[in-house]
Design an enzyme around this catalytic site. Structure first.
Site, PDB file in Angstrom:
ATOM      1  N   ASP A  56     -21.429   9.961  31.955  1.00 18.09           N
ATOM      2  CA  ASP A  56     -20.474   9.272  32.820  1.00 18.09           C
ATOM      3  C   ASP A  56     -19.541  10.257  33.524  1.00 18.09           C
ATOM      4  O   ASP A  56     -18.572   9.853  34.157  1.00 18.09           O
ATOM      5  CB  ASP A  56     -19.684   8.249  31.987  1.00 18.09           C
ATOM      6  CG  ASP A  56     -19.160   7.088  32.818  1.00 18.09           C
ATOM      7  OD1 ASP A  56     -19.729   6.827  33.898  1.00 18.09           O
ATOM      8  OD2 ASP A  56     -18.172   6.453  32.394  1.00 18.09           O
ATOM      9  N   ARG A  77     -12.391   3.579  37.804  1.00 15.22           N
ATOM     10  CA  ARG A  77     -11.539   3.304  38.972  1.00 15.22           C
ATOM     11  C   ARG A  77     -10.095   3.664  38.688  1.00 15.22           C
ATOM     12  O   ARG A  77      -9.340   3.976  39.600  1.00 15.22           O
ATOM     13  CB  ARG A  77     -11.711   1.837  39.387  1.00 15.22           C
ATOM     14  CG  ARG A  77     -11.222   0.858  38.374  1.00 15.22           C
ATOM     15  CD  ARG A  77     -11.774  -0.547  38.608  1.00 15.22           C
ATOM     16  NE  ARG A  77     -13.200  -0.654  38.279  1.00 15.22           N
ATOM     17  CZ  ARG A  77     -13.914  -1.752  38.447  1.00 15.22           C
ATOM     18  NH1 ARG A  77     -13.364  -2.838  38.946  1.00 15.22           N
ATOM     19  NH2 ARG A  77     -15.190  -1.769  38.115  1.00 15.22           N
ATOM     20  N   LYS A 115     -18.465  -1.053  24.628  1.00 12.94           N
ATOM     21  CA  LYS A 115     -19.810  -1.316  25.142  1.00 12.94           C
ATOM     22  C   LYS A 115     -20.741  -1.678  23.991  1.00 12.94           C
ATOM     23  O   LYS A 115     -20.502  -1.288  22.847  1.00 12.94           O
ATOM     24  CB  LYS A 115     -20.353  -0.056  25.820  1.00 12.94           C
ATOM     25  CG  LYS A 115     -19.724   0.246  27.159  1.00 12.94           C
ATOM     26  CD  LYS A 115     -20.407   1.453  27.810  1.00 12.94           C
ATOM     27  CE  LYS A 115     -19.802   1.759  29.157  1.00 12.94           C
ATOM     28  NZ  LYS A 115     -19.974   0.692  30.151  1.00 12.94           N
ATOM     29  N   GLU A 155     -12.777   1.904  33.516  1.00  8.85           N
ATOM     30  CA  GLU A 155     -11.875   3.054  33.422  1.00  8.85           C
ATOM     31  C   GLU A 155     -12.036   4.025  34.579  1.00  8.85           C
ATOM     32  O   GLU A 155     -11.100   4.733  34.941  1.00  8.85           O
ATOM     33  CB  GLU A 155     -12.098   3.785  32.088  1.00  8.85           C
ATOM     34  CG  GLU A 155     -13.241   4.802  32.051  1.00  8.85           C
ATOM     35  CD  GLU A 155     -14.625   4.192  32.268  1.00  8.85           C
ATOM     36  OE1 GLU A 155     -14.766   2.966  32.071  1.00  8.85           O
ATOM     37  OE2 GLU A 155     -15.556   4.934  32.640  1.00  8.85           O
ATOM     38  N   LYS A 199     -15.399  11.409  39.315  1.00 11.10           N
ATOM     39  CA  LYS A 199     -15.111  10.784  38.020  1.00 11.10           C
ATOM     40  C   LYS A 199     -15.810  11.589  36.936  1.00 11.10           C
ATOM     41  O   LYS A 199     -17.025  11.795  36.995  1.00 11.10           O
ATOM     42  CB  LYS A 199     -15.649   9.339  38.011  1.00 11.10           C
ATOM     43  CG  LYS A 199     -15.725   8.713  36.603  1.00 11.10           C
ATOM     44  CD  LYS A 199     -16.296   7.295  36.623  1.00 11.10           C
ATOM     45  CE  LYS A 199     -16.518   6.757  35.213  1.00 11.10           C
ATOM     46  NZ  LYS A 199     -17.097   5.395  35.183  1.00 11.10           N
TER      47      LYS A 199
END
Ligand code: BES
Ligand code: MN
Ligand code: ZN
Length: 499
Positions: free
Chosen positions: A283, A346, A272, A344, A260
Site C-alpha cells: 500500500d 486520502r 480489513k 486512510e 501515498k
C-alpha cells in the site's frame, strides 16, 4: 545486470550466450543483416516453420544453435512487420525473449537493434533495454540472491552509434521501475515509515536532491493532524518525506508529485478481513513510484522544479489508534470526521497535498493505491486518472499510452460531493460503497486549493496477482514510466510548456 552496446555489426555466428533472432510475419529473420549468412538463415527458417511461428509479437521459441555458431541457444522472437512495428511492440518482444531465455537458463542475452516506425534506433534500443529489465526483475533478496535481475548481461548489437542514448534511457527507466518494485515488495517489518525516510535521504544524497523529513514532532508543528491520526495506532511513527529537484536551467514550472506510502494497511480499527491482508504491504506503491521518479530526475535534466512528497505511515489498530467518529484537523485547516479508519490514504494525501500547495506547486500529481473500487471499475490492469485540468490529463494519458501503461479517465462529478458532507466536521472521509473511487478523488480535490491537479488511483495495477511477461507476481512499479514521460512532456520536450 550489465547492459552494453556493441556499436558495430558483430557477427551473429561469433556471439556467445543466448542470441535473439527477430522474426517478421513475412517469415524473415530480421536485424542481423549481412552477418546472417544463408546457411544460418536456412536453419532458422526451417525452425520458424517447424515451430509454427508467424512473426507476431508474443510468439517466441528456443532453438539450439546450428553448426558454426558460438551461442548456447537461439531465441526466435516475433517482432511484427517492419512497416507497423512500434516501440511498444519491441518492448513486448524483448520481454518475451527475456522470459524464454530465463526459463532456458540463459543469463547473457544479445539483441540486434531492429527498427521501429515511431522513433529512431535510440527509441528502439530503449524499448529493448526496458522490456528486458522489466521482464528479468526478481525480488529474491530473501531467497539468498543478491541481485534483483535474473539476467547478468544484455548486449545490443548495432551499426548505429546513436543507440547509446536510448540504452541510457532504457536503463534509467528500467532501474526506476526496479526501485519502485523493490520498495513495494519489501515487507512492512523491514520497511517502516522511518526506514523509508532513511532510504529517501540516501537516495537524495546519492543523486543530488534536497531532502527534508518531518518526524512526529515536526508533523505536530506543521499541523498535519490527518497524517498523525493515521499513524497513531502503530509503534512506527509516520514521516512526511520531501525531496526537491531544482534544475540548473531556468525552470518552466513547479510540479509536485505526491505519493501515498502506507507501509502496511491493516485497515486500523476498521480492520480489513484477514484474507489477502498480506498484500497490504504494497500500500506504499504510490510513494515508491514518487521516490523512483525523483531518483531518476537529475539524469533527465528537465527544466522543471519537481517536489517529491511522500506521506508515509503504518495503519494499525493499537490502543493509541484513531477511531471512527474522531474529528481531525488537517494541515489545510479543514476538519474531517473519520467514518472508516480504512480510508486512510486520502487522509495522508490531504495533508501531503496541502503541504505541496504551501510549497508553491503549480501542478499537483498524486499517485496512490487508494480504492478497491477503482480496481473493480477498471480491472487489475489499469489505473484511474482524475483531474481538474484537461491539458495535464491529456498529456498524462498520452504519456501512459506511449510507455504502454494502461490508464483511463474517470469523472469528478460535483453532485457526488454532497455525499462527503458531515454533520459535525467540514467533510467525512467516506461516502459509502457506490462510486467509491470518485468519492475518494472528490475528497482529495478539497485539498488542492484549486490548483491544476491530477490523481492516479493505482490500486489495481500496482500489484500483480500472477506473473506476466513484464515481471513476476508482486509489485509492478506501475506509474513510474508514465510519470517520467509525463514530466518530459510537461517540461515541453516534444511540445510547448503549459501556457
Ligand atoms: N489501500 C486500500 C485500497 C486498496 C484495496 C488497494 C485493495 C489495493 C487493493 C485503501 O486504504 C482502502 O482500504 N480503501 C477502502 C476505502 C473504503 C473504506 C471507502 C476500500 O477501497 O475498500
Ligand atoms: Mn485502507
Ligand atoms: Zn490503504
Amino acid at each position: 545486470m550489465a547492459i552494453e552496446v556493441v556499436a558495430r555489426q558483430e557477427s551473429l555466428a561469433q556471439l556467445s550466450g543466448t542470441v535473439v533472432v527477430p522474426v517478421t510475419p513475412e517469415l524473415q529473420v530480421a536485424g542481423w543483416g549481412e552477418a546472417l549468412d544463408s546457411a544460418l538463415g536456412a536453419w532458422f527458417l526451417r525452425a520458424i516453420r517447424a515451430l509454427g511461428l508467424a512473426g507476431r509479437v508474443g510468439q517466441a521459441g528456443v532453438l539450439p544453435p546450428c553448426d558454426g555458431m558460438a551461442a548456447e541457444r537461439v531465441i526466435l522472437v516475433g517482432v511484427g512487420a517492419a512497416t507497423q512495428r512500434t516501440a511498444t511492440d519491441l518492448r513486448r518482444a524483448a520481454a518475451f525473449a527475456t522470459k524464454l531465455a530465463i526459463e532456458a537458463g540463459g543469463r547473457n542475452l544479445a539483441w540486434p537493434v531492429v527498427p521501429v516506425t515511431d522513433g529512431s534506433a535510440a527509441v528502439a534500443a530503449q524499448a529493448i533495454v526496458e522490456g528486458t529489465i522489466l521482464a528479468s526483475y526478481r525480488f529474491h533478496r530473501y531467497r539468498g540472491s543478491e541481485t534483483s535481475s535474473s539476467l547478468d548481461r544484455l548486449l545490443l548489437v548495432t551499426a548505429d552509434p546513436l543507440v547509446a542514448s536510448g540504452l541510457q534511457r532504457g536503463r534509467l527507466w528500467g532501474e526506476a521501475v526496479t526501485l519502485a518494485r523493490d520498495l513495494t515488495n519489501e515487507p512492512a517489518n523491514v520497511l517502516s515509515p522511518e526506514r523509508l525516510a532513511g532510504f529517501a535521504w540516501e537516495v537524495a544524497s546519492a543523486v543530488g536532491l534536497e531532502c527534508t523529513v518531518y518526524d512526529h514532532a515536526a508533523l505536530e508543528e506543521l499541523g498535519a493532524g490527518a497524517m498523525l491520526a493515521v499513524g497513531a495506532g502503530s509503534r512506527h511513527e509516520p514521516r512526511l518525506i520531501h525531496l526537491t529537484y531544482r534544475p540548473s536551467s531556468p525552470t518552466r514550472g513547479r510540479v509536485a508529485l505526491v505519493g501515498k506510502a502506507v507501509t502496511f494497511d491493516s485497515g486500523g480499527l476498521s480492520l480489513k478481513p484477514a484474507e489477502g491482508m498480506e498484500r497490504m504491504k504494497g500500500d506504499m506503491a504510490g510513494g515508491a513510484v514518487v521516490l523512483a521518479v525523483m531518483r531518476a530526475l537529475p539524469a533527465l535534466s528537465l527544466p522543471l522544479e519537481v517536489h517529491g512528497i511522500v506521506a508515509a505511515a503504518e495503519n494499525m489498530p493499537d490502543g493509541g489508534a484513531f477511531r471512527p467518529g474522531d474529528i481531525l484537523r488537517t494541515l489545510s485547516g479543514k476538519t474531517v470526521e473519520v467514518i472508516s479508519t480504512d480510508a486512510e490514504g486520502r487522509l495522508l494525501l490531504a495533508d501531503a497535498l496541502s503541504f505541496a500547495v504551501r510549497h508553491g506547486a503549480e501542478l499537483l500529481v498524486d499517485i496512490a493505491t487508494l480504492t478497491g473500487a477503482c480496481a473493480v471499475a477498471l480491472g487489475r490492469g489499469g489505473s484511474g486518472v482524475f483531474g481538474n485540468d484537461d491539458r495535464a490529463r491529456d498529456l498524462l494519458l498520452r504519456a501512459a499510452a506511449e510507455v504502454g501503461e494502461r490508464m483511463w479517465p474517470l469523472p469528478l462529478w460535483d453532485e457526488y460531493r454532497d455525499a462527503l458532507r458531515s454533520e459535525h466536521a467540514d467533510l467525512k472521509n467516506t461516502a459509502g460503497r457506490w462510486g467509491a473511487a470518485i468519492n475518494a478523488a472528490l475528497f482529495l480535490r478539497e485539498f488542492t486549493a484549486g490548483r491544476p491537479w491530477l490523481h492516479l488511483d493505482i490500486a489495481g495495477p500496482a500489484w500483480a496477482e500472477q506473473g506476466g511477461v513484464f515481471g513476476p507476481a508482486g509489485a509492478t512499479g506501475h506509474g513510474v514510466r508514465t510519470l517520467l514521460r509525463f514530466l518530459e512532456l510537461w517540461a515541453g520536450r516534444d511540445e510547448g510548456p503549459p501556457a
